[in-house]
Write a protein that holds these residues in place. Structure first.
Motif, mmCIF file in Angstrom:
data_model
loop_
_atom_site.group_PDB
_atom_site.id
_atom_site.type_symbol
_atom_site.label_atom_id
_atom_site.label_comp_id
_atom_site.label_asym_id
_atom_site.label_seq_id
_atom_site.Cartn_x
_atom_site.Cartn_y
_atom_site.Cartn_z
ATOM 1 N N GLN A 7 0.865 -1.288 -0.003
ATOM 2 C CA GLN A 7 0.087 0.118 0.065
ATOM 3 C C GLN A 7 0.869 1.366 -0.185
ATOM 4 O O GLN A 7 1.966 1.326 0.429
ATOM 5 C CB GLN A 7 -0.872 0.064 1.128
ATOM 6 C CG GLN A 7 -2.045 -1.072 1.227
ATOM 7 C CD GLN A 7 -2.563 -0.946 2.544
ATOM 8 O OE1 GLN A 7 -2.432 -0.170 3.528
ATOM 9 N NE2 GLN A 7 -3.795 -1.891 2.569
ATOM 10 N N LYS A 8 0.442 2.283 -0.562
ATOM 11 C CA LYS A 8 1.086 3.655 -0.701
ATOM 12 C C LYS A 8 1.240 4.330 0.872
ATOM 13 O O LYS A 8 0.318 4.123 1.757
ATOM 14 C CB LYS A 8 0.254 4.642 -1.411
ATOM 15 C CG LYS A 8 0.877 5.992 -1.587
ATOM 16 C CD LYS A 8 0.011 6.685 -2.508
ATOM 17 C CE LYS A 8 0.483 8.330 -2.529
ATOM 18 N NZ LYS A 8 -0.338 9.398 -3.553
ATOM 19 N N LYS A 24 6.084 5.123 -2.347
ATOM 20 C CA LYS A 24 5.651 6.332 -2.542
ATOM 21 C C LYS A 24 4.423 6.246 -3.379
ATOM 22 O O LYS A 24 3.482 6.999 -3.178
ATOM 23 C CB LYS A 24 6.771 7.063 -3.009
ATOM 24 C CG LYS A 24 7.977 7.521 -2.324
ATOM 25 C CD LYS A 24 8.706 8.878 -2.602
ATOM 26 C CE LYS A 24 8.052 10.003 -2.933
ATOM 27 N NZ LYS A 24 8.843 11.029 -3.230
ATOM 28 N N GLN A 25 4.464 5.559 -4.314
ATOM 29 C CA GLN A 25 3.274 5.176 -5.391
ATOM 30 C C GLN A 25 3.274 3.801 -5.736
ATOM 31 O O GLN A 25 4.184 3.293 -5.721
ATOM 32 C CB GLN A 25 3.510 6.167 -6.388
ATOM 33 C CG GLN A 25 3.418 7.686 -6.308
ATOM 34 C CD GLN A 25 3.489 8.458 -7.577
ATOM 35 O OE1 GLN A 25 3.904 7.924 -8.406
ATOM 36 N NE2 GLN A 25 3.280 9.810 -7.610
ATOM 37 N N ILE A 26 2.163 3.438 -5.865
ATOM 38 C CA ILE A 26 1.904 1.889 -6.383
ATOM 39 C C ILE A 26 0.888 1.966 -7.708
ATOM 40 O O ILE A 26 -0.049 2.809 -7.474
ATOM 41 C CB ILE A 26 1.798 1.123 -5.547
ATOM 42 C CG1 ILE A 26 1.750 -0.436 -5.852
ATOM 43 C CG2 ILE A 26 0.121 1.141 -4.847
ATOM 44 C CD1 ILE A 26 1.922 -1.503 -4.426
ATOM 45 N N SER A 27 1.275 1.452 -8.800
ATOM 46 C CA SER A 27 0.303 1.249 -9.872
ATOM 47 C C SER A 27 -0.408 0.057 -10.188
ATOM 48 O O SER A 27 0.041 -1.030 -9.547
ATOM 49 C CB SER A 27 1.066 1.852 -11.092
ATOM 50 O OG SER A 27 1.734 0.457 -11.557
ATOM 51 N N ALA A 32 5.982 -0.062 -8.526
ATOM 52 C CA ALA A 32 6.184 0.634 -7.419
ATOM 53 C C ALA A 32 7.184 1.562 -7.355
ATOM 54 O O ALA A 32 8.224 1.535 -7.807
ATOM 55 C CB ALA A 32 6.018 -0.192 -6.060
ATOM 56 N N LEU A 33 6.879 2.956 -7.151
ATOM 57 C CA LEU A 33 7.890 3.892 -6.787
ATOM 58 C C LEU A 33 8.273 3.719 -5.366
ATOM 59 O O LEU A 33 7.366 4.189 -4.462
ATOM 60 C CB LEU A 33 7.335 5.474 -7.141
ATOM 61 C CG LEU A 33 8.344 6.328 -6.809
ATOM 62 C CD1 LEU A 33 9.669 6.462 -7.679
ATOM 63 C CD2 LEU A 33 7.950 7.819 -7.368
ATOM 64 N N LYS A 35 11.005 4.603 -1.995
ATOM 65 C CA LYS A 35 11.977 5.525 -1.569
ATOM 66 C C LYS A 35 12.999 4.794 -0.371
ATOM 67 O O LYS A 35 12.501 4.138 0.366
ATOM 68 C CB LYS A 35 11.356 6.873 -0.737
ATOM 69 C CG LYS A 35 12.646 7.845 -0.303
ATOM 70 C CD LYS A 35 11.940 9.277 0.214
ATOM 71 C CE LYS A 35 12.862 10.057 0.707
ATOM 72 N NZ LYS A 35 12.107 11.238 1.138
ATOM 73 N N GLU A 41 15.368 7.497 -4.676
ATOM 74 C CA GLU A 41 13.951 6.838 -5.142
ATOM 75 C C GLU A 41 14.096 5.934 -6.470
ATOM 76 O O GLU A 41 15.157 6.212 -7.264
ATOM 77 C CB GLU A 41 12.861 7.950 -5.495
ATOM 78 C CG GLU A 41 12.600 8.780 -4.576
ATOM 79 C CD GLU A 41 11.687 9.874 -4.899
ATOM 80 O OE1 GLU A 41 11.286 9.971 -5.978
ATOM 81 O OE2 GLU A 41 11.204 10.598 -3.948
ATOM 82 N N ASN A 46 6.210 -4.824 -8.558
ATOM 83 C CA ASN A 46 5.758 -5.224 -7.429
ATOM 84 C C ASN A 46 6.029 -6.782 -6.841
ATOM 85 O O ASN A 46 5.955 -6.926 -5.487
ATOM 86 C CB ASN A 46 4.222 -5.181 -7.362
ATOM 87 C CG ASN A 46 3.607 -3.898 -7.722
ATOM 88 O OD1 ASN A 46 4.234 -2.687 -7.384
ATOM 89 N ND2 ASN A 46 2.461 -3.544 -8.182
#
Length: 59
Positions: A7-8, A24-27, A32-33, A35, A41, A46
């Protein structure tokens, strides 16, 4: 591992290295981005990540 646990805003562990990162972000496309604690970063697939349970302790 169930990728839906990622989860973000949560922490995850990189399977190959065991390093803990912040998501930081997940699509929905499987990327996933993350950090690193050192400040960098990076984009990761995933399936290379696993969720970190709240009860686990880092030494």
């Amino acid at each position: 591992m169930d990728i839906k646990n990622l989860q973000k805003g949560k922490h995850a562990r990189i399977k190959e290295t065991g390093q803990v990162v912040h998501i930081k972000q997940i699509s929905d496309h499987g990327i996933a981005l993350v950090k690193f604690r050192t400040g960098g970063e990076f984009l990761l697939l995933n399936d290379r990540l696993e969720s970190v349970e709240a009860g686990e302790t880092q030494h």
